[in-house]
Design a protein around this motif. Sequence first.
Motif, PDB file in Angstrom:
ATOM      1  N   LEU A   7      -3.641   2.413  11.696  1.00  0.00           N
ATOM      2  CA  LEU A   7      -2.476   2.793  10.895  1.00  0.00           C
ATOM      3  C   LEU A   7      -1.950   4.169  11.301  1.00  0.00           C
ATOM      4  N   GLU A   8      -2.854   5.095  11.570  1.00  0.00           N
ATOM      5  CA  GLU A   8      -2.433   6.430  12.011  1.00  0.00           C
ATOM      6  C   GLU A   8      -1.698   6.366  13.341  1.00  0.00           C
ATOM      7  N   ARG A   9      -2.232   5.576  14.283  1.00  0.00           N
ATOM      8  CA  ARG A   9      -1.566   5.422  15.582  1.00  0.00           C
ATOM      9  C   ARG A   9      -0.187   4.786  15.416  1.00  0.00           C
ATOM     10  N   LEU A  10      -0.120   3.751  14.557  1.00  0.00           N
ATOM     11  CA  LEU A  10       1.152   3.074  14.319  1.00  0.00           C
ATOM     12  C   LEU A  10       2.143   4.015  13.643  1.00  0.00           C
ATOM     13  N   GLN A  11       1.679   4.804  12.694  1.00  0.00           N
ATOM     14  CA  GLN A  11       2.563   5.743  12.011  1.00  0.00           C
ATOM     15  C   GLN A  11       3.148   6.749  12.998  1.00  0.00           C
ATOM     16  N   LYS A  12       2.324   7.291  13.864  1.00  0.00           N
ATOM     17  CA  LYS A  12       2.814   8.247  14.862  1.00  0.00           C
ATOM     18  C   LYS A  12       3.849   7.594  15.766  1.00  0.00           C
ATOM     19  N   ALA A  13       3.579   6.370  16.186  1.00  0.00           N
ATOM     20  CA  ALA A  13       4.518   5.653  17.053  1.00  0.00           C
ATOM     21  C   ALA A  13       5.828   5.384  16.326  1.00  0.00           C
ATOM     22  N   ALA A  14       5.743   4.979  15.055  1.00  0.00           N
ATOM     23  CA  ALA A  14       6.946   4.664  14.282  1.00  0.00           C
ATOM     24  C   ALA A  14       7.803   5.905  14.051  1.00  0.00           C
ATOM     25  N   LEU A  15       7.169   7.049  13.885  1.00  0.00           N
ATOM     26  CA  LEU A  15       7.933   8.280  13.675  1.00  0.00           C
ATOM     27  C   LEU A  15       8.628   8.741  14.953  1.00  0.00           C
ATOM     28  N   LYS A  16       8.123   8.301  16.105  1.00  0.00           N
ATOM     29  CA  LYS A  16       8.743   8.647  17.382  1.00  0.00           C
ATOM     30  C   LYS A  16       9.773   7.616  17.831  1.00  0.00           C
ATOM     31  N   ASP A  17       9.596   6.359  17.417  1.00  0.00           N
ATOM     32  CA  ASP A  17      10.427   5.247  17.870  1.00  0.00           C
ATOM     33  C   ASP A  17      11.222   4.697  16.685  1.00  0.00           C
ATOM     34  N   SER A  18      12.497   5.029  16.614  1.00  0.00           N
ATOM     35  CA  SER A  18      13.313   4.647  15.452  1.00  0.00           C
ATOM     36  C   SER A  18      13.461   3.134  15.309  1.00  0.00           C
ATOM     37  N   GLU A  19      13.457   2.402  16.414  1.00  0.00           N
ATOM     38  CA  GLU A  19      13.575   0.940  16.345  1.00  0.00           C
ATOM     39  C   GLU A  19      12.307   0.329  15.732  1.00  0.00           C
ATOM     40  N   ASP A  80      -1.600   3.224  -6.622  1.00  0.00           N
ATOM     41  CA  ASP A  80      -1.270   2.996  -5.216  1.00  0.00           C
ATOM     42  C   ASP A  80      -2.256   3.608  -4.237  1.00  0.00           C
ATOM     43  N   GLU A  81      -3.330   4.192  -4.690  1.00  0.00           N
ATOM     44  CA  GLU A  81      -4.275   4.800  -3.754  1.00  0.00           C
ATOM     45  C   GLU A  81      -5.029   3.748  -2.959  1.00  0.00           C
ATOM     46  N   ASP A  82      -5.026   2.495  -3.427  1.00  0.00           N
ATOM     47  CA  ASP A  82      -5.704   1.445  -2.683  1.00  0.00           C
ATOM     48  C   ASP A  82      -4.723   0.621  -1.863  1.00  0.00           C
ATOM     49  N   ASP A  83      -3.483   0.993  -1.869  1.00  0.00           N
ATOM     50  CA  ASP A  83      -2.444   0.206  -1.218  1.00  0.00           C
ATOM     51  C   ASP A  83      -1.991   0.916   0.054  1.00  0.00           C
ATOM     52  N   TYR A  84      -2.701   0.676   1.144  1.00  0.00           N
ATOM     53  CA  TYR A  84      -2.378   1.337   2.403  1.00  0.00           C
ATOM     54  C   TYR A  84      -0.986   0.969   2.901  1.00  0.00           C
ATOM     55  N   TYR A  85      -0.534  -0.230   2.604  1.00  0.00           N
ATOM     56  CA  TYR A  85       0.808  -0.649   3.014  1.00  0.00           C
ATOM     57  C   TYR A  85       1.863   0.261   2.369  1.00  0.00           C
ATOM     58  N   SER A  86       1.774   0.441   1.057  1.00  0.00           N
ATOM     59  CA  SER A  86       2.753   1.292   0.357  1.00  0.00           C
ATOM     60  C   SER A  86       2.675   2.743   0.817  1.00  0.00           C
ATOM     61  N   MET A  87       1.451   3.224   1.034  1.00  0.00           N
ATOM     62  CA  MET A  87       1.301   4.605   1.498  1.00  0.00           C
ATOM     63  C   MET A  87       1.888   4.764   2.903  1.00  0.00           C
ATOM     64  N   PHE A  88       1.684   3.762   3.754  1.00  0.00           N
ATOM     65  CA  PHE A  88       2.233   3.799   5.100  1.00  0.00           C
ATOM     66  C   PHE A  88       3.760   3.823   5.037  1.00  0.00           C
ATOM     67  N   MET A  89       4.331   2.959   4.225  1.00  0.00           N
ATOM     68  CA  MET A  89       5.787   2.886   4.109  1.00  0.00           C
ATOM     69  C   MET A  89       6.371   4.213   3.592  1.00  0.00           C
ATOM     70  N   ALA A  90       5.708   4.797   2.637  1.00  0.00           N
ATOM     71  CA  ALA A  90       6.175   6.077   2.098  1.00  0.00           C
ATOM     72  C   ALA A  90       6.153   7.149   3.191  1.00  0.00           C
ATOM     73  N   ALA A  91       5.161   7.093   4.054  1.00  0.00           N
ATOM     74  CA  ALA A  91       5.025   8.105   5.113  1.00  0.00           C
ATOM     75  C   ALA A  91       6.098   7.985   6.174  1.00  0.00           C
ATOM     76  N   ILE A  92       6.573   6.766   6.451  1.00  0.00           N
ATOM     77  CA  ILE A  92       7.587   6.613   7.517  1.00  0.00           C
ATOM     78  C   ILE A  92       8.997   6.503   6.972  1.00  0.00           C
ATOM     79  N   ASP A  93       9.155   6.394   5.671  1.00  0.00           N
ATOM     80  CA  ASP A  93      10.484   6.245   5.061  1.00  0.00           C
ATOM     81  C   ASP A  93      11.041   7.623   4.720  1.00  0.00           C
ATOM     82  N   LYS A  94      11.459   8.332   5.757  1.00  0.00           N
ATOM     83  CA  LYS A  94      11.964   9.712   5.565  1.00  0.00           C
ATOM     84  C   LYS A  94      13.410   9.779   5.967  1.00  0.00           C
TER      85      LYS A  94
END
Length: 94
Positions: A7-19, A80-94
């Motif tokens: 998830l961390e690797r994907l988050q970093k990639a998503a923040l760099k790649d807008s598509e 939501d502390e057990d919901d990695y999907y929601s936490m991931f979405m919150a992190a990339i939805d900027k």
Amino acid sequence: MSITAELERLQKAALKDSELRRRLLDTRQGEEPLSCFCAEARRAGYDIYEMDLVYAGEEAYAGMRRATNGGGENSPMLEDEDDYYSMFMAAIDK
């Protein structure tokens, strides 16, 4: 590799790649958002599966509950502390 590391690797990639970021955010509109998210992540080359994501979240939540008041019935609800999907979405939805 652990699910959190993926998830961390994907988050970093998503923040760099807008598509990629857009495609991942669009999974929220799917009939089964978590399944859509995992399928999109796998298409992008990340080994993320629904049950692994759910299990990891539940394990993290159980650990937090044990750390607060021994996990008894008076332990605080951690929204939501057990919901990695929601936490991931919150992190990339900027």
